[in-house]
Design a protein around this motif. Structure first.
Motif, short mmCIF file in Angstrom:
data_model
loop_
_atom_site.label_atom_id
_atom_site.label_comp_id
_atom_site.label_asym_id
_atom_site.label_seq_id
_atom_site.Cartn_x
_atom_site.Cartn_y
_atom_site.Cartn_z
N VAL A 182 36.71 82.54 -15.74
CA VAL A 182 36.23 81.31 -15.11
C VAL A 182 35.31 81.62 -13.92
O VAL A 182 34.25 81.01 -13.78
N PHE A 223 26.55 80.25 -14.33
CA PHE A 223 25.83 79.00 -14.16
C PHE A 223 25.16 78.94 -12.78
O PHE A 223 23.99 78.61 -12.65
N GLY A 224 25.96 79.24 -11.78
CA GLY A 224 25.47 79.09 -10.41
C GLY A 224 24.24 79.94 -10.15
O GLY A 224 23.23 79.45 -9.61
N LEU A 247 16.49 79.67 -10.91
CA LEU A 247 15.50 78.69 -11.33
C LEU A 247 15.00 77.90 -10.13
O LEU A 247 13.79 77.76 -9.91
N GLY A 248 15.94 77.38 -9.34
CA GLY A 248 15.56 76.55 -8.20
C GLY A 248 14.70 77.31 -7.21
O GLY A 248 13.63 76.83 -6.80
N LEU A 249 15.13 78.50 -6.84
CA LEU A 249 14.38 79.26 -5.84
C LEU A 249 13.01 79.68 -6.36
O LEU A 249 12.02 79.62 -5.64
N ALA A 307 22.16 81.22 -12.34
CA ALA A 307 21.03 80.78 -13.15
C ALA A 307 20.32 79.62 -12.45
O ALA A 307 19.09 79.60 -12.36
N GLY A 308 21.12 78.68 -11.93
CA GLY A 308 20.53 77.55 -11.24
C GLY A 308 19.81 77.98 -9.98
O GLY A 308 18.71 77.51 -9.68
N LEU A 309 20.42 78.91 -9.27
CA LEU A 309 19.83 79.38 -8.02
C LEU A 309 18.49 80.08 -8.30
O LEU A 309 17.49 79.86 -7.59
N LEU A 321 32.03 82.87 -15.21
CA LEU A 321 31.31 81.79 -15.89
C LEU A 321 30.66 80.89 -14.84
O LEU A 321 29.50 80.47 -14.98
N ALA A 322 31.41 80.61 -13.78
CA ALA A 322 30.85 79.79 -12.71
C ALA A 322 29.66 80.49 -12.05
O ALA A 322 28.63 79.87 -11.78
N GLN A 377 20.10 86.05 -20.76
CA GLN A 377 21.35 85.41 -21.15
C GLN A 377 21.98 86.04 -22.39
O GLN A 377 23.20 85.99 -22.54
N LEU A 395 31.00 87.72 -17.19
CA LEU A 395 30.03 86.95 -17.97
C LEU A 395 28.74 86.75 -17.19
O LEU A 395 27.76 86.26 -17.74
N VAL A 401 12.45 83.33 -15.67
CA VAL A 401 13.74 82.84 -15.21
C VAL A 401 14.79 82.86 -16.31
O VAL A 401 15.96 83.14 -16.07
N ALA A 402 14.39 82.56 -17.53
CA ALA A 402 15.37 82.38 -18.60
C ALA A 402 15.84 83.68 -19.22
O ALA A 402 16.71 83.69 -20.07
#
Ligand SMILES: Nc1ncnc2c1ncn2[C@@H]1O[C@H](COP(=O)(O)OP(=O)(O)OP(=O)(O)O)[C@@H](O)[C@H]1O
Ligand SMILES: Nc1ncnc2c1ncn2[C@@H]1O[C@H](COP(=O)(O)OP(=O)(O)OP(=O)(O)O)[C@@H](O)[C@H]1O
Ligand SMILES: [Mg+2]
Ligand SMILES: [Mg+2]
Lengths: 329, 265, 350, 350, 265
Positions: free
Chosen positions: D141, D148-149, D155-157, D151-153, D144-145, D266, D86, D262-263
């Motif tokens: 799982v 998320f992880g 965006l944050g970076l 995507a956050g990384l 999926l993790a 998906q 995923l 960034v987005a």
């Protein structure tokens, strides 16, 4: 701005291209086939834009033409998807394309391909005068996200807000980032500041998770005296969050776009304002212009028609409510 | 003779492109053991699945106690006091022994809306019944089935069927995965059930087991009933040939004996 | 996506009496989930400070947990029975639009709108169940198709009927009190609904024969059928349950927020699966508990909301979420392995 | 989520010679997928009219298919091997942001940016593979993790480095030609990449021993390991492949559209799974073909783009998509059942 | 005596909380059949899994041809010409017979980057080898394994091991699911392999089969080697008792005989 579009049909570039016969101005209405590249269809804002376009389309249809609305199924891949829609419109023999230029880097080539291939392009909603010039579009109808944000920020500042939270439930998306950026710009002009609260996609579409996240941000930082949201649904969540944080008296609420719930709050004094771009007008005017140009070679004298930003507050809320009830705002 | 407990008349079953079973007529009597014999792929398990309501027969009729019946589902069948151990499966890795034993026939206590599954009782009964099969190392009904050895699991399935097989007990190769001791226990259980008046249908590839407990024998070859006889009516060699699908096993066994002799020398 | 389970037969050599009760604890599916919940709670109690621990902070994650939990519980039952339901997102949207249109746009009595909204959920669930059991197409695909299909249907019909995708509703006080009130100005009444649903579902899974059926179907569908369980009817009933749960949350949100939007609910699709899996339910079925799902839901909600109390840049929220999900599931796996090697000391009589 | 397969052993009673060749056709996994593709093509050829059939219309769905296909092919291999991925959505976003930041924001040479972007994809894939094989947590799982992880990384970076979430890039003509050109002003060069990837992956699955390994691992992981297949290394390699595929599309989109957001990406998460499953790959692993995945991708792309040519209200697009997915998968199931009952006539010598 | 092909010294294996195997020392010689006997859960399959590289032993050493070795994976082991049929599994429902036969040891043709899996050859060999086991109904290597009967699948796994077991052939309960004819074929194959100088390890619960082909016997009880003897050194009764985990089977069999007598009367 350049006067390029002001003289009507004569400004049409490269009119001699192969398919030009059907596409040049003044074809008489019979073969008009307009394509509109708009937003995701389940988005309340775009729902109003589409309503305007649909109303304008009635005239087109009555004269034997047709209008087709193309929208991406989600905003996950907005630039590339929109570029593909533009090409798709062109390939279906569009006589004119009305489109939003959300991600200019990605979409401009497609728009240019259309305009230089003899299909007149009308930008609306996003892009602004500058991109309209870049891609050879005849006019731009709409607001600009960043400008709208700036107006909101300035209005906040004028009403005494010092620290505004910009809630972004679609972080990373070009249009929502521009809105928050504009708010920050407007606030700093007025001596305050604005920070963004980006909420992850695991909260999107869940008003309770959004509400509680906003509430915690408010509890965490009690210098916040204003909240602005990027959509109407989030505004409802923010109102609940402000109430649950027990800060109704102190924190002012504003939002981009509007619907009945927000306007009722403004009327009841629980919300400061909505930033209205008059989406109905964007759809209606852009399609009407394209049709008038296609069918009769007519073109408005301004190449930029601003439909916003308009600030709806307690002063003008009643008119807006009647518009919402008619489904056009 | 008495009325048979179960009577099949011209039962057949086709799968897409396959005729697994045809024209099977059989009678099963109370207090008797019917041994179902046959080569791999002869159709034994298919017949068992029809008798347990797992498959619907394509044609033919089934009578229980002289009344024609149509088995709609395995649930339907258990109402007649018929219980089955299928060739594979029947246990649930991640369930406790007690829960697994009573799947589909849970004992309850309380009444009305407060009727609830009596897990303690279930565990006790399950452990008791397994111990009567010679499995002494399982003493806690809450133990997960996944932690049992292969033979213990097989014993669990058999114990369950014996417990619920009030009238008819159907066992499809129950001893295949069992050691000699456990297999002997199963044979003893079969005989005890017979003595209590239960009708038993027993599928096996082991000719000795079959001859030890069988009262009545039916042999399937290529989906058809090739022979049907009573205890003592055939010799061991004849039965072996029938189990091999009608081929003479003597040649093969002679060849084997020869190989053995040449190796032993 | 298969999970290999290795069985162990013999008891460990020895163990003290307190060792035994500890092992009894680890033997339950919810043990890992409980530790996960405590872990993240302590984590955010440290980094989130006083606001996180105050009533308002508690309400934040309880409210999120309640709504997620009402969906995660029936979805969890389905997953224990070995099936997935991705369609809950669209079912939620469909039911909340139904309520808003019927009672808001058309002005019918609230009770009619609520009944129809719940009816939409039940119907959609039953439809999922029928398709899954009749066709043998994997439930992932069936419910993905209904996720898309129902989203499209909701959008199309809303636009045809109301001309818009967002409909306001003015709930009457009675329905507001039952579905959409805030107790003490903070706590959603949904929390009570969640408790009711958890007690009902928990009673069913742990105490009734239906719970045994669900575990059996998830463990081995064919064997369960052979054992006399009406597997198809059971699955249809479970899908109906998850449809009902999603619809109930749709009703609650619509009444709480005085209106409905077509695009709502999609985040519940993955979030409910995460809550269930973090709660110790095996993705392949056959193992899990209601208490575990409740803890999994709390874990997810605490992580989801706790981040905002830390004052960290919430750009990193997704990242933290991903890391915490993975840790929580790893913890469960360890405990499941221990559970499988559980066996009583041989000296003890059963 | 189990699929019950019932075996049949004996050949059908009789069959003419042409009957036999027909059965040979239905026996292949891609047969159902081919019929699905033809079905939707004819459907839209009728309702989409001449524009759909013209070069530009063809380009519309071919372009969509090419980008989706470059991801769906390695994801399909993974699914044949019994695992899901995923995380491709976030990997795409991460790699395209990497390219845009390195070569656009920092101004490094394009080749460096491209190499780093592809490196990000390969690393992320290998990481997924390592976690899945080391921990035995279900791949659903784990990925999926990481979805998320990462995507956050990303965006944050991005925000830390550039202060924004959307970075422009001015590709040089060489990389534009290789990755982001439009052939004949219509057809993305990605189509050629897709063909290359399809040929490579197809050769591997059908013609080499690695293909046999993949089928075996998906069919029964433990038996495959017992037969001497290095299952863990194989899975890590396959995850690396899907990471690479996602990163390649990230590079192509960034260069084609002169920048990255960034987005982005998906939507590929579900779409790639849909394409693979519609292509006849069994969700539980062990069965499928590259030709099938190619047809599945085409089917999805034709439906996805064809709707725009019908002139129907695009509100209903999701609904039509849902219905068509379900029909296509139902078709496949029918054919798989036929395949299992395939057996040659007994008269024929082997 | 000649050097053993395989020698185990003090091999043991523990799982979490379980000591499955301890202090196993064994020798396997070329051209001999070693029968591994024991009750359910005795540890036979665990030993087989160690010998096939599936599990790593917790302690002890393994020597092949006198050289100490550490088996890192099943792949590693097959390089020594050791092939195994495991108790369950080993076939792939949705793969063709030919592909399934050659999983992990695919024959290739062509060279360099054009080296490719020779599927036609694979199918031909698979069909030929299965036919030599008496399975005559499978004639097409492209047929899917899922369409074979249970016995045919078992035969496929055995045929594969026989084909690749150049030096050592390990069979864990190969005949459990087989009919009498097919089982006899397997026994014949074992003898033929032995005659070719292959060392065979054969696990069975069938005492007759064991006595027919075994040269050397090892009995496991509760994970330990309880006895180790050559052909003819024990009577059938002694062997049966050992297989029952050391318990005297005579009592149980007497009880059974009594039950049988009372039923027969
Ligand atoms: N679900 C099914 N679909 C198609 N064919 C089937 C199915 N089940 C069984 N068959 C076929 O029917 C025939 C009979 O199978 P069955 O399982 O009854 O044999 P059996 O006598 O039990 O063999 P064994 O001794 O190996 O268990 C076989 O050829 C088998 O391939
Ligand atoms: N992976 C595992 N984890 C924990 N315990 C195991 C595992 N595999 C086997 N055991 C245990 O080790 C012991 C020996 O098992 P094994 O499978 O070797 O027995 P076996 O002799 O082959 O029995 P059978 O005749 O029933 O096949 C059993 O008690 C079993 O429960
Ligand atoms: Mg059978
Ligand atoms: Mg064993």
């Amino acid at each position: 701005a350049s006067g390029k579009a002001t003289t009507g049909a004569t400004s049409q570039p490269a009119a001699g291209a192969s398919s030009a016969a059907a596409n040049t101005a003044g074809s008489g209405g019979g073969k008009v086939s307009l394509f509109v590249i708009g937003g995701k269809s389940d988005d309340p804002f775009w729902s109003a834009v589409k309503r305007g376009a649909d109303d304008a389309a009635k005239v087109v249809k009555a004269n034997g033409g047709n209008v087709t609305w193309l929208g991406p199924q989600n905003y996950d891949n907005l630039g590339p998807d929109a570029a593909k829609l533009i090409l798709s419109a062109k390939s279906q023999g569009a006589t004119a394309i009305v489109g939003a230029d959300w991600v200019p880097e990605a979409q401009n080539e497609a728009f240019k391909a259309a305009s230089s291939g003899g299909v007149p392009v009308f930008l609306f909603n996003a892009g602004g005068a500058e991109q309209a010039k870049n891609v050879g579009a005849l006019t731009y109808t709409g607001s600009e996200e960043q400008l709208a944000g700036k107006a909101g920020g300035e209005f906040f500042a004028k009403n005494g807000a010092k620290n505004v939270l910009c809630v972004n439930t679609l972080p990373g998306a070009v249009n929502t980032e521009a809105r928050c950026k504009g708010v920050a710009e407007g606030m700093s002009g007025g001596g305050g500041k604005s920070t963004q609260l980006p909420l992850p996609s695991s909260n999107f579409g869940n008003p309770t998770a959004v509400t509680q996240a906003i509430k915690s941000a408010l509890l965490k930082d009690d210098s916040i005296d204003g909240v602005v949201t990027i959509s109407t649904g989030d505004a409802d969540s923010s109102a609940a969050a402000i109430e649950q944080a027990g800060a109704g008296a102190k924190i002012k609420l504003g939002t981009f776009d509007m619907n009945e719930a927000q306007l009722n709050r403004i009327k009841a004094g629980k919300q400061l304002f909505c930033i209205d771009q008059q989406p109905y007008l964007q759809g209606y005017l852009a399609v009407s212009q394209a049709y008038a140009y296609n069918a009769y070679g007519l073109l408005v004298a301004q190449n930029t028609l601003l439909t916003g930003p308009a600030i709806i507050n307690a002063a003008n809320v009643d008119a807006a409510i009647s518009g919402v009830q008619a489904g056009v705002r | 003779m008495t009325q048979p407990l179960l009577r099949l008349t011209d039962v057949g079953k086709s799968f897409v492109g396959t005729n697994a079973l045809a024209d099977i007529s059989l009678e099963v009597h109370a207090g008797q053991v019917l041994c179902l014999l046959g080569d791999n792929g002869a159709g034994k398990s298919t017949l068992i699945k029809i008798l347990s309501g797992f498959h619907a027969p394509t044609c033919g009729t089934i009578e229980v106690d002289g009344q024609p019946v149509v088995f709609k589902s395995p649930r339907d069948v258990s109402a007649y006091g018929i219980a089955t151990v299928h060739q594979f499966g029947g246990t649930f890795q991640l369930m406790s022994v007690g829960r697994s034993f009573f799947v589909g026939v849970e004992p309850t206590k309380g009444w009305g809306p407060f009727k609830r599954f009596d897990k303690r009782l279930a565990g006790e009964i399950a452990v008791r019944e397994m111990q009567s099969l010679g499995i002494t190392r399982v003493t806690d009904g809450k133990r997960l089935v996944g932690s049992l050895s292969g033979g213990e699991r097989q014993a669990l399935a058999i114990a369950r069927a014996v417990y619920f097989g009030a009238n008819i007990l159907i066992l499809d190769e129950p001893t295949a995965a069992l050691g000699v001791k456990e297999a002997t226990h199963v044979l003893r259980i079969i005989m005890q059930a017979r003595a209590k008046g239960v009708a038993v249908i027993f599928v096996t590839h082991n000719v000795l087991h079959a001859m030890m407990v069988g009262d009545h024998f039916a042999v399937l070859i290529h989906g058809r009933k090739a022979d049907d006889f009573h205890k003592g009516e055939r010799t061991r060699e004849q039965i072996t040939d029938l189990m091999a699908g009608g081929e003479a096993m003597a040649d093969l066994e002679a060849e084997l004996a020869e190989l053995e002799a040449s190796a032993g020398s | 996506m298969t999970v290999q389970i290795s069985g162990t037969a013999r008891p460990a050599a020895a163990g003290t009496s307190s060792g035994r009760s500890l092992r009894n604890l680890t033997y339950r599916p919810e043990a890992g989930a409980l530790i996960g919940t405590l872990g993240v709670f302590v984590f955010f109690a440290i980094f989130g400070g006083a606001h996180f621990l105050a009533a308002a902070g508690t309400a934040a994650w309880l409210n999120v947990a309640a709504e997620l939990g009402i969906i995660a519980l029936p979805v969890g039952l389905l997953m224990i029975a070995g099936e997935l339901d991705l369609s809950v997102g669209s079912v939620l949207a469909a039911s909340s639009m139904t309520l808003a249109i019927v009672s808001g746009y058309w002005g019918a009595p609230m009770i009619v709108g609520i009944a129809l909204a719940l009816g939409v959920g039940v119907t959609a669930g039953a439809l999922n169940g029928l398709i899954v059991t009749r066709t043998n197409v994997p439930s992932f695909v069936v419910t993905l198709a209904t996720l898309f299909g129902m989203a499209g249907l909701t959008l199309g019909l809303s636009r045809v009927i109301t001309g818009t995708t967002s409909v306001a509703l003015n709930p009457d006080p009675a329905s507001k009190a039952v579905f959409g009130t805030l107790i003490a100005g903070q706590f959603e009444v949904a929390i009570l609904w969640w408790i009711v649903v958890a007690l009902g579902v928990g009673w069913m899974l742990q105490m009734t024969k239906y719970g045994n059926w669900i575990l059996a179907v998830g463990g081995d569908k064919e064997s369960a059928r052979a054992a006399g369980i009406p597997t198809n009817r059971l699955k249809i009933a479970l899908y109906t349950g998850s449809g009902f749960g999603a619809a109930l949350v749709g009703v609650i949100q619509t009444i709480l927020y005085n209106g409905a939007q077509v695009a709502n609910g999609q985040s519940f699709v993955f979030n409910s699966i995460i809550a269930v899996v973090v709660g110790g339910v095996l993705l392949t079925g056959g193992y899990g508990s209601v208490v575990g799902v409740v803890f999994g839901t709390l874990t997810f909600a605490i992580v989801n909301q706790g981040i905002y109390y830390t004052g960290w840049n919430s750009d990193w929220a997704s990242f933290i979420l991903g890391v915490l999900i993975l840790s929580a599931v790893l913890m469960n796996n360890t405990f499941r392995r221990l559970a499988l090697s559980y066996a009583p000391r041989t000296g003890k009589k059963a």
